[in-house]
Scaffold this active site. Structure first.
Site, short mmCIF file in Angstrom:
data_model
loop_
_atom_site.label_atom_id
_atom_site.label_comp_id
_atom_site.label_asym_id
_atom_site.label_seq_id
_atom_site.Cartn_x
_atom_site.Cartn_y
_atom_site.Cartn_z
N ARG A 98 -2.05 -6.47 5.39
CA ARG A 98 -3.01 -6.77 4.33
C ARG A 98 -4.40 -6.99 4.94
NH1 ARG A 98 -3.87 -6.36 -1.11
NH2 ARG A 98 -4.39 -8.32 -2.12
N THR A 371 -2.79 1.66 -6.40
CA THR A 371 -2.07 1.45 -5.17
C THR A 371 -1.07 2.59 -5.12
OG1 THR A 371 -2.51 -0.89 -5.41
CG2 THR A 371 -0.49 -0.34 -4.23
N ASN A 391 -7.05 -1.11 -3.16
CA ASN A 391 -7.20 -1.92 -4.36
C ASN A 391 -7.44 -1.00 -5.55
OD1 ASN A 391 -7.09 -4.10 -5.99
ND2 ASN A 391 -9.18 -4.78 -5.64
N ASP A 413 -9.30 -9.25 -4.93
CA ASP A 413 -7.99 -9.88 -5.15
C ASP A 413 -8.02 -11.38 -4.86
OD1 ASP A 413 -6.49 -7.92 -6.28
OD2 ASP A 413 -5.52 -7.26 -4.42
N SER A 442 -1.79 -10.79 -3.06
CA SER A 442 -1.43 -9.47 -3.58
C SER A 442 -0.28 -9.57 -4.57
CB SER A 442 -1.01 -8.59 -2.40
OG SER A 442 -0.48 -7.37 -2.86
N SER A 443 -0.09 -8.52 -5.34
CA SER A 443 1.10 -8.43 -6.21
C SER A 443 2.07 -7.36 -5.69
CB SER A 443 0.69 -8.05 -7.63
OG SER A 443 -0.14 -9.03 -8.17
N GLY A 463 0.11 -0.66 -9.37
CA GLY A 463 -0.14 -1.16 -10.73
C GLY A 463 -0.71 -2.56 -10.81
N1 GLY Z 1 -4.73 -4.78 -4.84
C1 GLY Z 1 -3.65 -5.04 -5.68
C2 GLY Z 1 -2.67 -5.99 -5.09
O1 GLY Z 1 -2.64 -6.16 -3.89
O2 GLY Z 1 -1.94 -6.61 -5.80
#
Ligand code: GLY
Length: 561
Positions: A98, A371, A391, A413, A442-443, A463
């Site tokens: 990340r 993503t 992103n 984020d 992040s998700s 997403g």
């Molecule tokens: N950039 C989207 C995420 O990391 O959730």
């Protein structure tokens, strides 16, 4: 059959087996191998590596690089991501590559003098860029698990960038719609800009990107983090940027312990912080199975229940989740069964609870779209689940002059102001506030699932905030509703993230009757074109692949015995 014919047939079969065992080193033990990615050119390159006897990490590296060429809105070398890797022996690892905040970043860097958020500052241009992690991730993964040479893994993407590939209609439209941004944020280069409009089947050649990949191939990680590329990035960003060579020199990807959750005979292996994916997915599944209800796929009661659970999970996310290296994330408490059973008790089965009446849970602990995802199983039985991103589409829209690649806008984020939603409408707090060298929450939810301790599913999705719920619903589609994997990834999805107080539902995918019944219960509905692109592999009697029909995703099964 005549005896002589039989003999000839046996001789042919034996020769063929011998030949295959020469071409595919482990042919005799091969049961299956497959790959599902966001673009057919990337699938082809991953497949080529698997066919040469490469393992899932080798194929992931070549695929990641291929996506940087053929899927530049999300595939990247200027962004970051996460990988879950499971060996054939059942050991699992997670790699965090990340992005990080630059050393010179500050908590209120996106606010004006009276504390208002300055429009687009965290999403466009040089200040939105986090320190990229992808190249570090590639070399770390290679050092620990790679079996092929860096040259073998880089060359296919270099060739693709040099020779070009035919863009599809979706890509042509996207490149045309971002032309203004490319011009605005790149005064000194003309990447992706054409006098006329892009059309389907135009060839996209990226000579500078090919040369950049050659430098990294030859001079390795050092070239990107403490070498010629570092210097060129800093020079290209100009005086307004806060990224420095120091930031690159101090960046490291990190091997972390994955989040592991047991649900009945399934083990869910997913990403720990700084992604919220693994914890949130575990909370969703644990709460859902705690209820132990008999439900039909996408019926009103099912949608109601899932969205009520999702609200609770996203409320917790807003308060407790961030970069664990900077802010204590109470992981064990958040996925504690007793805590979640108590949370589930808050659910009203007949009426939605307004988001305003839902708060993050009280934990008893001592202090702290765009993503892309690909799934790979190699012929040895190792598997990799990788989600990677810039992103939003094309990240910061900033290319590095002379090097031909895009930089991310991952700084958005972070929670840039407590309570203020980011691009995905997500709100956050202190846990995810900006701090120098911190990773933004992040998700991304790259996930591997075991059933009875054997490899069962490899999946993930792009997403933004909907990644977690897309992965959640796909898992339920397989383990609860017995859908085959292609139908499971294609099935209509819905999503609630606590704030805003809305169920997002995919357009034209649910009946008027279902939508009206949900409204009657008191839900507010908002339709969305699509949600997530889940790319998944399912292993049962054989191997099955699911390339989400929402995009240009593509799958390939190499062997299937
Ligand atoms: N950039 C989207 C995420 O990391 O959730």
């Amino acid at each position: 059959m005549h005896r002589s014919k039989k003999v000839i047939l046996i001789v042919i079969c034996v020769s063929l087996g011998f030949l295959l065992s020469k071409i595919i080193p482990n042919y005799n033990q091969v049961k299956y191998a497959s790959i599902v990615t966001g673009h057919p050119e990337a699938t082809k390159i991953g497949e080529y590596i698997l066919n040469k006897g490469g393992n899932a990490v080798d194929a992931s590296i070549a695929t990641q690089l291929a996506l940087a060429v053929c899927f530049p809105r999300a595939g990247n070398i200027g962004g970051g991501g996460f990988m879950i890797y499971r060996t054939k022996d059942g050991d699992s690892y997670s790699l965090d590559f990340r992005e990080k905040a630059p050393k010179k970043s500050t908590k209120n860097m996106y606010l004006d003098s009276i504390g208002n958020v300055i429009d687009s500052l965290s999403t466009h241009g040089t200040l939105s860029i986090g320190i990229p992690g992808t190249i570090s991730g590639i070399f770390d993964a290679h050092e620990k698990f790679g079996t092929m040479s860096i040259k073998e893994l880089f060359d296919p993407a270099i060739e693709l960038a040099e020779n070009g590939f035919l863009i599809n209609e979706r890509q042509a439209n996207l490149l045309n719609s971002y032309k203004k941004d490319f011009i605005k944020f790149n005064p000194n280069n003309k990447y992706f800009i054409k006098n006329s409009n892009w059309k389907k089947d135009d060839t996209l050649i990226q000579t500078d990107l090919a040369n950049t990949l050659k430098i990294i191939r030859d001079e390795k990680r050092e070239s990107f983090y403490n070498g010629i590329i570092t210097k060129k990035i800093i020079k290209s960003l100009g005086d307004n940027a806060i990224l420095t060579e120091f930031d690159f020199q101090n960046y490291h990807s990190i091997w972390r312990d994955p989040i592991k959750t047991k649900i009945n005979n399934y083990n869910i292996i997913s990403m720990p912080p700084p992604s919220s994916g693994g914890i949130a997915l575990s909370q969703l599944l644990l709460m859902f199975f705690d209820l132990d209800l008999n439900l039909k796929h996408n019926e009103v009661k099912y949608i109601h229940l899932l969205t009520e659970i999702e609200k609770l999970v996203y409320a917790d996310r807003s308060k407790y989740l961030g970069d664990n290296d900077f802010f204590y994330v109470p992981t064990n408490s958040l996925i504690d069964k007793k805590y979640l059973t108590n949370r589930v008790k808050k659910i009203n089965f007949s009426k939605p609870t307004p988001s305003a009446n839902i708060n993050p849970g009280e934990l008893n602990y001592t202090e702290s779209e765009e993503t892309t995802h690909f799934s790979i199983v190699d012929s040895y039985g190792n598997s990799a689940s990788v989600t990677t991103t810039l992103n939003t589409n094309f990240g910061s829209k900033v290319f590095v002059d002379g090097l031909g690649f895009l930089l991310n806008n991952e700084m958005d984020d972070f929670s840039i102001k407590p309570g203020t939603p980011n691009t995905y409408g997500l709100v956050g707090s202190e846990a995810n506030s900006i701090e120098p060298e911190k990773r933004m929450l992040s998700s991304m939810t790259p996930t591997i699932i075991e059933k009875n301790n054997e490899l069962f599913m490899v999946l993930g999705s792009p997403g933004g905030s909907t990644i977690i719920t897309s992965v959640f619903q796909t898992i339920l589609n397989v383990i609860l509703f017995n859908m085959d994997i292609q139908n499971a990834v294609n099935a209509p999805r819905f999503h609630h993230q606590w704030i805003p107080n809305l169920i997002y539902m995919e357009k034209n995918s649910f009946s008027t009757k279902t939508i009206d019944s949900l409204k009657l219960l008191g839900h507010k509905i908002k339709e969305r074109e699509t949600m997530g692109h889940v790319n998944a592999i399912h292993i049962s009697d054989k191997m099955y692949v699911g390339a989400d029909n929402r995009g240009s995703n593509s799958a390939s099964i190499l062997f299937n015995k």
